[in-house]
Write a protein that holds these residues in place. Structure first.
Motif, PDB file in Angstrom:
ATOM      1  N   VAL A   1      44.332  46.784  32.866  1.00 55.64           N
ATOM      2  CA  VAL A   1      44.443  46.643  34.404  1.00 55.64           C
ATOM      3  C   VAL A   1      43.840  45.315  34.817  1.00 55.64           C
ATOM      4  O   VAL A   1      44.475  44.453  35.490  1.00 55.64           O
ATOM      5  CB  VAL A   1      44.010  47.797  35.094  1.00 55.64           C
ATOM      6  CG1 VAL A   1      44.019  47.286  36.795  1.00 55.64           C
ATOM      7  CG2 VAL A   1      45.055  48.975  34.929  1.00 55.64           C
ATOM      8  N   PRO A   2      42.548  45.047  34.224  1.00 57.07           N
ATOM      9  CA  PRO A   2      42.021  43.742  34.776  1.00 57.07           C
ATOM     10  C   PRO A   2      42.767  42.370  34.370  1.00 57.07           C
ATOM     11  O   PRO A   2      42.785  41.516  34.888  1.00 57.07           O
ATOM     12  CB  PRO A   2      40.694  43.755  34.333  1.00 57.07           C
ATOM     13  CG  PRO A   2      40.314  45.151  34.015  1.00 57.07           C
ATOM     14  CD  PRO A   2      41.609  45.857  33.679  1.00 57.07           C
TER      15      PRO A   2
ATOM     16  N   SER B   1      46.422  41.655  36.516  1.00 55.91           N
ATOM     17  CA  SER B   1      46.316  40.825  37.833  1.00 55.91           C
ATOM     18  C   SER B   1      44.768  40.410  37.951  1.00 55.91           C
ATOM     19  O   SER B   1      44.133  40.991  38.861  1.00 55.91           O
ATOM     20  CB  SER B   1      46.757  41.580  39.105  1.00 55.91           C
ATOM     21  OG  SER B   1      46.155  42.968  39.263  1.00 55.91           O
ATOM     22  N   PRO B   2      44.432  39.414  37.249  1.00 52.24           N
ATOM     23  CA  PRO B   2      42.906  39.016  37.440  1.00 52.24           C
ATOM     24  C   PRO B   2      42.411  38.368  38.920  1.00 52.24           C
ATOM     25  O   PRO B   2      41.140  38.580  38.967  1.00 52.24           O
ATOM     26  CB  PRO B   2      42.834  37.957  36.051  1.00 52.24           C
ATOM     27  CG  PRO B   2      44.155  37.312  36.020  1.00 52.24           C
ATOM     28  CD  PRO B   2      44.952  38.539  36.200  1.00 52.24           C
TER      29      PRO B   2
ATOM     30  N   ASP C   1      43.667  39.433  41.599  1.00 52.28           N
ATOM     31  CA  ASP C   1      44.047  40.297  42.790  1.00 52.28           C
ATOM     32  C   ASP C   1      43.368  41.727  42.725  1.00 52.28           C
ATOM     33  O   ASP C   1      43.740  42.349  42.033  1.00 52.28           O
ATOM     34  CB  ASP C   1      45.327  40.431  42.881  1.00 52.28           C
ATOM     35  CG  ASP C   1      46.232  40.910  44.294  1.00 52.28           C
ATOM     36  OD1 ASP C   1      45.382  41.237  44.996  1.00 52.28           O
ATOM     37  OD2 ASP C   1      47.547  41.245  44.174  1.00 52.28           O
ATOM     38  N   SER C   2      42.165  41.649  43.432  1.00 44.95           N
ATOM     39  CA  SER C   2      41.450  42.945  43.195  1.00 44.95           C
ATOM     40  C   SER C   2      42.003  44.114  43.859  1.00 44.95           C
ATOM     41  O   SER C   2      42.122  45.264  43.169  1.00 44.95           O
ATOM     42  CB  SER C   2      40.041  42.743  43.914  1.00 44.95           C
ATOM     43  OG  SER C   2      40.144  42.347  45.321  1.00 44.95           O
TER      44      SER C   2
ATOM     45  N   GLN D   1      44.625  45.435  41.492  1.00 44.86           N
ATOM     46  CA  GLN D   1      43.871  45.993  40.384  1.00 44.86           C
ATOM     47  C   GLN D   1      43.400  47.302  40.769  1.00 44.86           C
ATOM     48  O   GLN D   1      43.895  48.523  40.161  1.00 44.86           O
ATOM     49  CB  GLN D   1      42.781  45.427  39.755  1.00 44.86           C
ATOM     50  CG  GLN D   1      42.663  44.012  39.130  1.00 44.86           C
ATOM     51  CD  GLN D   1      41.433  43.419  38.955  1.00 44.86           C
ATOM     52  OE1 GLN D   1      40.376  43.850  39.108  1.00 44.86           O
ATOM     53  NE2 GLN D   1      41.737  42.250  38.153  1.00 44.86           N
TER      54      GLN D   1
ATOM     55  N   LEU E   1      46.589  49.589  40.729  1.00 48.53           N
ATOM     56  CA  LEU E   1      46.985  50.192  39.551  1.00 48.53           C
ATOM     57  C   LEU E   1      46.122  51.003  38.915  1.00 48.53           C
ATOM     58  O   LEU E   1      46.737  51.936  38.253  1.00 48.53           O
ATOM     59  CB  LEU E   1      47.179  48.988  38.690  1.00 48.53           C
ATOM     60  CG  LEU E   1      48.168  47.846  39.048  1.00 48.53           C
ATOM     61  CD1 LEU E   1      48.102  46.505  38.068  1.00 48.53           C
ATOM     62  CD2 LEU E   1      49.422  48.370  38.525  1.00 48.53           C
ATOM     63  N   LEU E   2      44.772  51.219  39.200  1.00 46.03           N
ATOM     64  CA  LEU E   2      43.857  52.102  38.621  1.00 46.03           C
ATOM     65  C   LEU E   2      44.170  53.131  39.319  1.00 46.03           C
ATOM     66  O   LEU E   2      44.293  54.426  38.627  1.00 46.03           O
ATOM     67  CB  LEU E   2      42.568  51.468  39.031  1.00 46.03           C
ATOM     68  CG  LEU E   2      41.896  50.257  38.340  1.00 46.03           C
ATOM     69  CD1 LEU E   2      40.605  49.894  38.577  1.00 46.03           C
ATOM     70  CD2 LEU E   2      41.676  51.046  36.685  1.00 46.03           C
TER      71      LEU E   2
END
Length: 141
Positions: free
Chosen positions: A53-54, A57-58, A60-61, A64, A67-68
């Motif tokens: 996941v990181p 999209s590194p 865009d917190s 992330q 997604l998580l």
């Protein structure tokens, strides 16, 4: 991962004919109910997706966190339906841990500062996921 997926595909045939097969892949099967022998591979795939996941999209917190939450939600839903662990207590503990992970991600979403291209809708979705899963797990406790 590929070997464990292969082991799960051939497990029904190989377990009857080859006792060494079950010894070699014991780590995949022994913790779960016999009718849920495939759960070890599901856990491995879920954990692999969580670790990627990181990288997806590194910058865009919020993405992330969505997604998580989505991966955890799908895992929790499968867990609640299948109840793969041998005892009821282990199933409950696993469901509670996934629920707490979702609540943690939701709390992080509230604390994280959104970038200009991120909306508050994402935050609402995350909080909604956490609330829905908490309510969904209560009947199993």
């Amino acid at each position: 991962l590929a070997v464990t997926l292969w082991a799960n595909v051939v497990a029904p045939q190989r377990s009857a004919s080859s006792p060494t097969f079950l010894v070699m892949f014991r780590f995949l099967f022994f913790r779960f109910r016999p009718d849920r022998w495939f759960w070890g591979s599901i856990l491995l795939v879920r954990n692999m997706i969580l670790s990627f996941v990181p990288a997806m999209s590194p910058d865009d917190s919020q993405a992330q966190m969505v997604l998580l939450s989505t991966v955890l939600l799908m895992g929790l839903g499968l867990q609640a339906v299948l109840l793969p662990w041998k005892t009821r207590q282990l199933n409950l503990v696993d469901m509670m841990l996934m629920s707490l992970a979702m609540v943690t991600v939701s709390c992080a979403a509230v604390i994280a500062s959104p970038s200009p291209n991120e909306s508050t809708f994402t935050l609402l979705v995350l909080v909604g996921f956490a609330a829905a899963m908490t309510v969904a797990v209560i009947p199993f406790c």
